[in-house]
Design a protein around this motif. Structure first.
Motif, short mmCIF file in Angstrom:
data_model
loop_
_atom_site.label_atom_id
_atom_site.label_comp_id
_atom_site.label_asym_id
_atom_site.label_seq_id
_atom_site.Cartn_x
_atom_site.Cartn_y
_atom_site.Cartn_z
N LEU A 126 0.86 -1.18 0.00
CA LEU A 126 0.00 0.00 0.00
C LEU A 126 0.90 1.23 0.00
O LEU A 126 1.54 1.54 0.99
CB LEU A 126 -0.93 -0.02 1.21
N LYS A 127 0.96 1.92 -1.11
CA LYS A 127 1.95 2.98 -1.30
C LYS A 127 1.53 4.33 -0.71
O LYS A 127 0.38 4.73 -0.80
CB LYS A 127 2.22 3.16 -2.79
N LEU A 128 2.52 5.02 -0.15
CA LEU A 128 2.35 6.39 0.31
C LEU A 128 2.21 7.29 -0.92
O LEU A 128 3.05 7.25 -1.82
CB LEU A 128 3.56 6.82 1.14
N VAL A 129 1.15 8.09 -0.95
CA VAL A 129 0.89 8.96 -2.10
C VAL A 129 1.26 10.40 -1.78
O VAL A 129 1.90 11.08 -2.57
CB VAL A 129 -0.60 8.89 -2.51
N GLN A 130 0.86 10.86 -0.60
CA GLN A 130 1.10 12.26 -0.22
C GLN A 130 1.21 12.33 1.28
O GLN A 130 0.55 11.59 2.00
CB GLN A 130 -0.06 13.14 -0.72
N LYS A 131 2.05 13.25 1.74
CA LYS A 131 2.16 13.49 3.17
C LYS A 131 2.49 14.94 3.42
O LYS A 131 2.93 15.66 2.51
CB LYS A 131 3.22 12.59 3.82
N GLY A 132 2.27 15.38 4.65
CA GLY A 132 2.58 16.74 5.00
C GLY A 132 2.30 17.00 6.46
O GLY A 132 1.87 16.11 7.20
N GLU A 133 2.56 18.23 6.85
CA GLU A 133 2.38 18.68 8.23
C GLU A 133 1.23 19.68 8.28
O GLU A 133 0.94 20.35 7.30
CB GLU A 133 3.66 19.36 8.73
N TYR A 134 0.60 19.76 9.43
CA TYR A 134 -0.38 20.81 9.71
C TYR A 134 -0.14 21.26 11.14
O TYR A 134 0.57 20.56 11.90
CB TYR A 134 -1.83 20.33 9.51
N THR A 135 -0.66 22.39 11.52
CA THR A 135 -0.45 22.88 12.88
C THR A 135 -1.01 21.85 13.85
O THR A 135 -2.19 21.55 13.83
CB THR A 135 -1.16 24.24 13.08
N GLY A 136 -0.12 21.26 14.63
CA GLY A 136 -0.54 20.26 15.61
C GLY A 136 -0.40 18.82 15.18
O GLY A 136 -0.81 17.92 15.92
N GLY A 137 0.18 18.56 13.99
CA GLY A 137 0.34 17.16 13.60
C GLY A 137 0.76 16.97 12.16
O GLY A 137 1.34 17.85 11.54
N ARG A 138 0.46 15.79 11.66
CA ARG A 138 0.86 15.42 10.31
C ARG A 138 -0.18 14.48 9.70
O ARG A 138 -0.97 13.88 10.43
CB ARG A 138 2.25 14.76 10.29
N TYR A 139 -0.14 14.38 8.37
CA TYR A 139 -1.06 13.50 7.66
C TYR A 139 -0.31 12.69 6.62
O TYR A 139 0.78 13.07 6.19
CB TYR A 139 -2.19 14.31 6.99
N ALA A 140 -0.90 11.59 6.21
CA ALA A 140 -0.37 10.78 5.12
C ALA A 140 -1.54 10.10 4.41
O ALA A 140 -2.45 9.58 5.06
CB ALA A 140 0.59 9.72 5.65
N TYR A 141 -1.52 10.15 3.08
CA TYR A 141 -2.51 9.45 2.27
C TYR A 141 -1.84 8.22 1.69
O TYR A 141 -0.75 8.32 1.12
CB TYR A 141 -3.00 10.32 1.11
N LEU A 142 -2.51 7.08 1.80
CA LEU A 142 -1.99 5.84 1.25
C LEU A 142 -2.97 5.27 0.25
O LEU A 142 -4.19 5.30 0.46
CB LEU A 142 -1.70 4.83 2.37
N ASP A 151 0.07 15.88 17.48
CA ASP A 151 1.10 16.04 18.51
C ASP A 151 0.46 15.93 19.88
O ASP A 151 -0.70 16.27 20.08
CB ASP A 151 1.77 17.41 18.36
N LYS A 152 1.25 15.45 20.82
CA LYS A 152 0.73 15.30 22.19
C LYS A 152 1.02 16.52 23.00
O LYS A 152 1.88 17.27 22.75
CB LYS A 152 1.37 14.07 22.84
#
Length: 151
Positions: free
Chosen positions: A118-134, A150-151
């Protein structure tokens, strides 16, 4: 029974791609009898560190969120730059783009999923955390988004 690869079975968000965030957010607000949320731009690449298919991307999108109890509805209007949002909207039109799960240990979850093809397509940061689309379209028929706050 265990909680599988992600460590959770709780869907936290459904993401919809739209051409006109103003129009669609107004339609949802009226349909559900809710206040229309303000939309905002995702961060620029220098802050978001956006990567699409392994390369840095200037892609941004307008986002609007509806809190629907235990689930969040995310409306996404992408800009013209290369991204999973733009690619999917151009190929398939408006509609569901992803379902999202909050996870802990983003890098480990991505590695586990990539180990299953299952391949990583896109990722990035946002205020307070991060995301990844697979890309989970073949086995699951929808894109998965992982969110790590983020904790």
């Amino acid at each position: 029974m265990n909680n599988g690869i992600l460590g959770t079975k709780v869907i936290t968000q459904i993401g919809l791609l739209v051409h006109d965030i103003e129009k669609v957010s107004q339609a949802y607000a009226e349909f559900f009898g809710m206040e229309k949320p303000a939309w905002f731009w995702t961060d620029t690449v220098d802050k978001a560190q956006t990567e699409f298919r392994g390369a840095s991307s200037e892609a941004r999108a307008k986002l609007a969120f509806f809190d629907m109890g235990s689930l969040q509805l995310e409306l996404i209007e992408p800009d013209r730059h290369a991204s999973t949002w733009r690619e999917h909207l151009d190929a398939h039109g408006e509609g569901v783009h992803h379902i999202a799960f909050v996870v802990e240990g983003m890098k480990e979850k991505i590695s586990l999923m990539e180990g299953k093809g299952l391949k990583l397509v896109q990722k990035g940061e946002y205020t307070g955390g991060r995301y990844a689309y697979l890309d989970t379209f073949e086995p699951l028929k929808v894109m998965l988004e992982l969110l790590e706050n983020d904790k």
